[in-house]
Design a protein around this motif. Structure first.
Motif, mmCIF file in Angstrom:
data_model
loop_
_atom_site.group_PDB
_atom_site.id
_atom_site.type_symbol
_atom_site.label_atom_id
_atom_site.label_comp_id
_atom_site.label_asym_id
_atom_site.label_seq_id
_atom_site.Cartn_x
_atom_site.Cartn_y
_atom_site.Cartn_z
ATOM 1 N N GLY A 138 7.636 0.879 5.068
ATOM 2 C CA GLY A 138 8.830 0.253 4.537
ATOM 3 C C GLY A 138 9.686 1.235 3.767
ATOM 4 N N THR A 139 10.783 0.759 3.237
ATOM 5 C CA THR A 139 11.707 1.572 2.456
ATOM 6 C C THR A 139 11.912 0.928 1.090
ATOM 7 O OG1 THR A 139 13.704 0.398 3.163
ATOM 8 C CG2 THR A 139 12.917 2.199 4.592
ATOM 9 N N PRO A 192 13.857 13.683 14.729
ATOM 10 C CA PRO A 192 12.966 13.504 15.887
ATOM 11 C C PRO A 192 11.506 13.813 15.562
ATOM 12 C CG PRO A 192 15.007 14.537 16.582
ATOM 13 C CD PRO A 192 15.062 14.487 15.085
ATOM 14 N N GLU A 193 11.263 14.907 14.836
ATOM 15 C CA GLU A 193 9.883 15.222 14.452
ATOM 16 C C GLU A 193 9.329 14.144 13.534
ATOM 17 O OE1 GLU A 193 6.196 17.218 13.218
ATOM 18 O OE2 GLU A 193 7.379 16.982 15.054
ATOM 19 N N GLY A 194 10.149 13.683 12.599
ATOM 20 C CA GLY A 194 9.709 12.617 11.707
ATOM 21 C C GLY A 194 9.341 11.366 12.460
ATOM 22 N N GLN A 219 8.743 5.129 4.006
ATOM 23 C CA GLN A 219 9.592 5.996 4.820
ATOM 24 C C GLN A 219 10.871 6.299 4.054
ATOM 25 O OE1 GLN A 219 10.574 4.777 8.955
ATOM 26 N NE2 GLN A 219 12.706 4.915 8.286
ATOM 27 N N ARG A 220 11.260 7.565 4.071
ATOM 28 C CA ARG A 220 12.541 7.964 3.477
ATOM 29 C C ARG A 220 13.488 8.367 4.603
ATOM 30 N NH1 ARG A 220 11.641 11.831 -1.666
ATOM 31 N NH2 ARG A 220 10.925 13.280 -0.078
ATOM 32 N N PRO A 241 10.060 15.449 5.435
ATOM 33 C CA PRO A 241 10.767 14.819 4.312
ATOM 34 C C PRO A 241 10.817 13.302 4.413
ATOM 35 C CG PRO A 241 12.325 15.877 5.811
ATOM 36 C CD PRO A 241 10.957 16.300 6.252
ATOM 37 N N GLU A 242 10.550 12.765 5.587
ATOM 38 C CA GLU A 242 10.562 11.309 5.751
ATOM 39 C C GLU A 242 9.357 10.634 5.095
ATOM 40 O OE1 GLU A 242 12.658 13.095 9.352
ATOM 41 O OE2 GLU A 242 10.892 13.538 8.137
ATOM 42 N N SER A 243 8.332 11.397 4.787
ATOM 43 C CA SER A 243 7.115 10.851 4.195
ATOM 44 C C SER A 243 7.332 10.649 2.702
ATOM 45 C CB SER A 243 5.945 11.811 4.435
ATOM 46 O OG SER A 243 4.754 11.318 3.864
ATOM 47 N N GLY A 244 7.325 9.392 2.250
ATOM 48 C CA GLY A 244 7.603 9.099 0.846
ATOM 49 C C GLY A 244 6.545 8.233 0.201
ATOM 50 N N TYR A 245 6.746 7.979 -1.079
ATOM 51 C CA TYR A 245 5.770 7.209 -1.853
ATOM 52 C C TYR A 245 6.482 6.576 -3.034
ATOM 53 C CZ TYR A 245 1.014 6.237 -3.624
ATOM 54 O OH TYR A 245 -0.153 5.634 -4.034
ATOM 55 N N LEU A 246 6.229 5.280 -3.248
ATOM 56 C CA LEU A 246 6.860 4.611 -4.377
ATOM 57 C C LEU A 246 5.831 3.973 -5.292
ATOM 58 C CD1 LEU A 246 6.649 1.281 -3.952
ATOM 59 C CD2 LEU A 246 8.634 1.636 -2.491
#
Length: 276
Positions: free
Chosen positions: A197-198, A178-180, A172-173, A264-269
Motif C-alpha cells: 500500500g501507500t 520498470p525495475e521497481g 510502496q513509494r 527507491p520504491e521500497s518504503g516503510y511507514l
C-alpha cells in the motif's frame, strides 16, 4: 500500486512455517525490520529490531492494566517487550498454529503466560466482541492481509472508543520504475503479500474506518538497511533454504531481498491513530 494478490491464511502460514523459521534462526526472535538512527549508527540487528519495537510501544502509549491486541503476533517477542514495558495484558492472533504454540511456550518460559496469550485467529474476522481492547498494533502484518481496509474496520470494531492503534508496515513509494515493478510484483507473487500500500491509501482507509488523530511517518531511511543485512543472513543458511525450497528458489529469494532493499520504491511507514 503493485498487482494485488489475495493470499489465503494458508499461504501466509506456509511462508512463516517454512523459510520464515530458517530466517528466524539467523535473524533472531524479532522477525521484523530494524531501526537505525542514521547512516553512522552501527547498532546490531538485535539492538535495531528492539529499537523499532520500542518505537511501536511509544506510539501505542498503552497504560498499565490495559488490554492490547497484537494483530499478526508471530512468535510474540515484541508482545513480551510490550508487556514488560507497559505492564499490560496482550492477546496475540496469528494464522499459524505453529507460531501460536511457539509464542505461548516462549511467554511461559519468560514468566509472562498470565499476561501474554496467543491464539489462532484471522484478522479479517477477529474472534472478539466489540469494544474489547484498549489498544491494538499490527507489526509488519498488514501487507499480508487480503483486504487492508477490512482489517482496519475490524480493528476499529474491537477497539474501545479512544483506543489507540499503531502500525508498522512495508509500503510502496511512487513513482515506480520498470525495475521497481519487477521487484515489487515478485514480492507480492511469491511471499504471500497482498499488496504494498501507500501512505495515501492508508489515510483513506483509516478515515473510512473511523480513525482520527492519524499521524504517519515515513521511516524508510531508518529501516531500509534491514534488507541488505537480511540477504546476508539468508546467504549464511543458503544450503538449508535450498533443502527446503530448492536451490533456484533459494537463490531467487536472496537476490530479490537484496534488490528490494536497493530500489527507491521500497518504503516503510509507522503510524498511530485513535478510534473515534
Amino acid at each position: 500500486m503493485t498487482v494485488e494478490q489475495s493470499p489465503a491464511p494458508s499461504d501466509v502460514r506456509n511462508v512463516y512455517d517454512g523459510f520464515g523459521r530458517i530466517y528466524g534462526s539467523v535473524w533472531g526472535p524479532n522477525i521484523h525490520y530494524g531501526y537505525w538512527e542514521n547512516d553512522a549508527d552501527d547498532s546490531s540487528v538485535e539492538v535495531a529490531t528492539d529499537r523499532l519495537t520500542d518505537l511501536m510501544i511509544s506510539g501505542l502509549g498503552a497504560q498499565a492494566g490495559q488490554r492490547v491486541l497484537d494483530i499478526g503476533c508471530g512468535i510474540g517477542h515484541p508482545a513480551q517487550r510490550l508487556v514488560r514495558a507497559c505492564d499490560v495484558n496482550v492477546v496475540g492472533i496469528t494464522v499459524s498454529h505453529v507460531q501460536a504454540q511457539e509464542a505461548t511456550e516462549l511467554a511461559a518460559a519468560a514468566g509472562l503466560a498470565d499476561r501474554a496469550t496467543f491464539q489462532f485467529g484471522d484478522a479479517m474476522d477477529m474472534p472478539f466482541p466489540d469494544d474489547s481492547f484498549d489498544a491494538a498494533w499490527a507489526f509488519e502484518s498488514m501487507w499480508h492481509m487480503p483486504d487492508r481496509g477490512h482489517v482496519l474496520s475490524e480493528a476499529a470494531r474491537v477497539l474501545r472508543p479512544g483506543g489507540r492503534l499503531a502500525i508498522a508496515d512495508v509500503i510502496q513509494r511512487d513513482p515506480v520504475s520498470p525495475e521497481g515493478r519487477v521487484v515489487l510484483d515478485h514480492i507480492c507473487q511469491n511471499y504471500a503479500v497482498r499488496s504494498l500500500g501507500t501512505v495515501d491509501e492508508y489515510r483513506v482507509a483509516l478515515a473510512a474506518s473511523g480513525f482520527v488523530d492519524v499521524e504517519i511517518r515515513d521511516i524508510t531511511d531508518n529501516v531500509i538497511r534491514t534488507l541488505g543485512l537480511m540477504a546476508d543472513a539468508f546467504e549464511t543458511v543458503s544450503d538449508k533454504l535450498a533443502d527446503l525450497v530448492g536451490k533456484e528458489q533459494a537463490d531467487s529469494l536472496i537476490d530479490f531481498v537484496r534488490r528490494f532493499g536497493a530500489i527507491p520504491e521500497s518504503g516503510y511507514l509507522f503510524l498511530t491513530a485513535v478510534r473515534a
